[in-house]
Write a protein that holds these residues in place. Structure first.
Motif, PDB file in Angstrom:
ATOM      1  N   ILE A 263      28.136  32.235  59.495  1.00 48.19           N
ATOM      2  CA  ILE A 263      29.475  31.642  59.563  1.00 48.19           C
ATOM      3  C   ILE A 263      29.971  31.296  58.162  1.00 48.19           C
ATOM      4  O   ILE A 263      31.166  31.426  57.860  1.00 48.19           O
ATOM      5  CB  ILE A 263      29.470  30.399  60.469  1.00 48.19           C
ATOM      6  CG1 ILE A 263      29.234  30.812  61.932  1.00 48.19           C
ATOM      7  CG2 ILE A 263      30.796  29.631  60.348  1.00 48.19           C
ATOM      8  CD1 ILE A 263      29.078  29.630  62.880  1.00 48.19           C
ATOM      9  N   SER A 264      29.059  30.877  57.283  1.00 51.87           N
ATOM     10  CA  SER A 264      29.480  30.527  55.919  1.00 51.87           C
ATOM     11  C   SER A 264      30.131  31.727  55.236  1.00 51.87           C
ATOM     12  O   SER A 264      31.130  31.582  54.515  1.00 51.87           O
ATOM     13  CB  SER A 264      28.271  30.047  55.103  1.00 51.87           C
ATOM     14  OG  SER A 264      27.418  31.124  54.728  1.00 51.87           O
TER      15      SER A 264
ATOM     16  N   SER B 161      27.497  28.993  46.195  1.00 45.69           N
ATOM     17  CA  SER B 161      28.797  28.822  45.554  1.00 45.69           C
ATOM     18  C   SER B 161      29.644  30.092  45.698  1.00 45.69           C
ATOM     19  O   SER B 161      29.317  31.110  45.082  1.00 45.69           O
ATOM     20  CB  SER B 161      28.627  28.501  44.067  1.00 45.69           C
ATOM     21  OG  SER B 161      29.871  28.568  43.390  1.00 45.69           O
ATOM     22  N   PRO B 162      30.728  30.052  46.474  1.00 50.84           N
ATOM     23  CA  PRO B 162      31.615  31.214  46.565  1.00 50.84           C
ATOM     24  C   PRO B 162      32.181  31.625  45.209  1.00 50.84           C
ATOM     25  O   PRO B 162      32.380  32.812  44.946  1.00 50.84           O
ATOM     26  CB  PRO B 162      32.717  30.739  47.513  1.00 50.84           C
ATOM     27  CG  PRO B 162      32.081  29.674  48.342  1.00 50.84           C
ATOM     28  CD  PRO B 162      31.130  28.992  47.404  1.00 50.84           C
ATOM     29  N   LYS B 163      32.429  30.641  44.339  1.00 53.12           N
ATOM     30  CA  LYS B 163      32.967  30.966  43.012  1.00 53.12           C
ATOM     31  C   LYS B 163      31.948  31.751  42.192  1.00 53.12           C
ATOM     32  O   LYS B 163      32.297  32.685  41.467  1.00 53.12           O
ATOM     33  CB  LYS B 163      33.366  29.678  42.273  1.00 53.12           C
ATOM     34  CG  LYS B 163      34.585  28.989  42.864  1.00 53.12           C
ATOM     35  CD  LYS B 163      34.967  27.764  42.049  1.00 53.12           C
ATOM     36  CE  LYS B 163      36.211  27.105  42.632  1.00 53.12           C
ATOM     37  NZ  LYS B 163      36.586  25.885  41.863  1.00 53.12           N
TER      38      LYS B 163
ATOM     39  N   GLU C 294      31.984  35.292  43.350  1.00 46.74           N
ATOM     40  CA  GLU C 294      33.116  36.042  42.798  1.00 46.74           C
ATOM     41  C   GLU C 294      32.795  36.566  41.406  1.00 46.74           C
ATOM     42  O   GLU C 294      33.149  37.692  41.052  1.00 46.74           O
ATOM     43  CB  GLU C 294      34.361  35.157  42.739  1.00 46.74           C
ATOM     44  CG  GLU C 294      35.090  35.022  44.056  1.00 46.74           C
ATOM     45  CD  GLU C 294      35.671  36.338  44.528  1.00 46.74           C
ATOM     46  OE1 GLU C 294      36.137  37.133  43.688  1.00 46.74           O
ATOM     47  OE2 GLU C 294      35.629  36.593  45.736  1.00 46.74           O
ATOM     48  N   SER C 295      32.108  35.757  40.628  1.00 47.47           N
ATOM     49  CA  SER C 295      31.813  36.167  39.254  1.00 47.47           C
ATOM     50  C   SER C 295      30.661  37.166  39.179  1.00 47.47           C
ATOM     51  O   SER C 295      30.517  37.886  38.200  1.00 47.47           O
ATOM     52  CB  SER C 295      31.481  34.941  38.395  1.00 47.47           C
ATOM     53  OG  SER C 295      30.294  34.320  38.842  1.00 47.47           O
ATOM     54  N   LEU C 296      29.845  37.215  40.250  1.00 51.44           N
ATOM     55  CA  LEU C 296      28.674  38.087  40.233  1.00 51.44           C
ATOM     56  C   LEU C 296      28.769  39.284  41.177  1.00 51.44           C
ATOM     57  O   LEU C 296      27.841  40.088  41.237  1.00 51.44           O
ATOM     58  CB  LEU C 296      27.426  37.275  40.630  1.00 51.44           C
ATOM     59  CG  LEU C 296      27.005  36.145  39.701  1.00 51.44           C
ATOM     60  CD1 LEU C 296      25.821  35.400  40.310  1.00 51.44           C
ATOM     61  CD2 LEU C 296      26.659  36.661  38.323  1.00 51.44           C
TER      62      LEU C 296
END
Length: 309
Positions: free
Chosen positions: A251-252, A295-297, A300-302
Motif C-alpha cells: 500500500i505504501s 523516503s519517496p524523495k 525519486e533521486s535514485l
C-alpha cells in the motif's frame, strides 16, 4: 443452480467486447451463467452484445444488467446479487478467457470444492502475443493448499486481480467490493476475503488473457484515489502478522504513486520506516518498495540507479 457464475462489468468496451465475450461463450454449457453488467456505456457496447449474443441472451445463458454509470465496484456487486452459481468468477470486458478455462475450473469444483481457485494468466497487447507468453503465477506450489500456507506469498506478491481467482459463493458477499471506490477496490476486497477461507486450489495452467491496456485505471491514477487508500490502511487490524506487514508495504508504494502532492500522516510515515528496517533484507520485497518505505524523495533521486526495481 448453476455451477459457475461469470460476472463481466462493461464500460465503453465496444473495441473488444465481441471477442471477449466470444472467448467465454464458446466454452459455455448449461451449468454456466454469464452475467454482463453494462455500467452506463456511452458507446455501442450494449448494442453489440445484443446483436452478437442474442441466442445466448434468449436461452438464459447470458444475463444483461443495464445500469447508470456507478463504477466497477458497484457493477460487480450488482452482478453478485443476481448470481446463481455455486462459484463466482470475474471477467474484464477487454480480456479473454483462454482455452480450457471453464473445463479446468469446473473439474476442480467437482473434485475438490475449494474455497478459492487460482490459476495463471498471460499478458497480451495483440491476441497473437498469447501464444508466446509462458504465463504468470502468483504461487509456485500447485494443487490443493491450506490458505494459511500461501497467505504470506500472496500478500507479498500483491496481485489482487479479481479475475485471477474463482470464489465459492458463500464467501462472496453482495457488497464484496467497496462502494464508490474506483481504484484498488480489488486489493481492498480480496485481501480481506483470504482471511475467511480455509483452502485454495491452484491450477498449474494459464487460463486467462489480460490485455495490457494503457487506457485502464491502473495507468491513469487520479489524486482522489489517495484518501480511499489511507482510509483502508487505517482500517487494517492492529495485529502483528507478517502477511499484514506485506500488505502495508505494498500500500505504501500505491500511496506514493497517487499522492500527487498529498502528504501521508507522520504516524503512517513512522510505521513505514519501521517496516523498512524490519524487512530490509526480505527478498520478497523489491528494492524500489523498500526505498519508498524509507523516503519517496530518496526514491525519486535514485530511481534511475541500475538495479532499482
Amino acid at each position: 443452480m448453476a455451477k459457475l457464475s461469470i460476472i463481466v462489468p462493461v464500460y465503453n468496451a465496444e473495441k473488444y467486447i465481441v471477442n471477449s465475450l466470444s472467448s467465454c461463450v464458446t466454452q459455455m454449457h448449461k451449468d454456466i451463467e454469464l452475467i454482463v453488467v453494462n455500467d452506463g456505456s456511452k458507446d455501442n457496447s450494449l448494442t453489440l452484445i445484443h446483436t452478437f449474443f442474442a441466442k445466448e441472451i434468449a436461452s438464459g445463458l447470458m444475463k444483461i444488467i443495464d445500469q447508470n454509470n456507478q463504477g466497477v465496484s458497484i457493477a460487480r456487486n450488482n452482478g453478485i446479487k443476481v448470481a446463481k452459481g455455486e462459484y463466482v468468477a470475474f471477467f474484464d470486458a477487454d480480456d479473454i478467457l483462454l482455452d480450457q478455462y471453464i473445463t479446468q475450473i469446473t473439474q476442480v469444483i467437482d473434485n475438490h470444492a475449494p474455497d478459492i481457485i487460482e490459476f495463471g494468466f498471460c499478458k497480451f497487447k495483440e491476441l497473437a502475443d498469447i501464444s508466446t507468453d509462458k504465463g504468470i503465477f502468483v504461487n509456485n506450489e500447485f494443487g490443493l493448499q491450506k490458505t494459511s500456507d500461501v497467505l504470506e506469498n500472496v500478500y507479498a506478491r500483491s496481485v489482487w486481480y479479481p479475475w485471477l481467482r474463482v470464489f465459492a459463493r458463500r464467501f462472496v458477499e453482495q457488497d464484496m467490493f467497496p462502494r464508490g471506490v474506483r481504484f484498488c477496490e480489488d486489493l481492498m476486497a480480496i485481501s480481506q476475503l483470504y482471511n475467511r477461507t480455509q483452502n485454495i486450489y491452484i491450477i498449474d495452467k494459464a487460463l486467462y488473457g489480460y490485455r495490457d491496456n494503457v487506457e485502464g485505471a491502473t495507468f491513469n491514477v487520479r489524486t482522489d484515489y489517495f484518501d480511499n487508500l489511507v482510509t483502508f490502511y487505517n482500517s487494517l487490524p492492529a495485529i502483528n502478522a507478517k502477511y499484514l506487514d506485506y500488505l502495508k508495504m505494498n500500500i505504501s508504494y500505491i500511496l506514493y504513486r497517487c499522492s500527487t502532492g498529498k502528504k501521508i500522516s507522520a504516524e503512517i510515515r513512522k510505521e513505514f520506516r519501521g517496516l523498512f528496517l524490519k524487512y530490509l533484507f526480505d527478498k520478497r520485497i523489491s528494492y524500489r518498495k523498500k526505498v519508498i518505505l524509507l523516503s519517496p524523495k530518496l526514491y525519486e533521486s535514485l530511481k534511475y540507479v541500475k538495479g532499482l526495481k
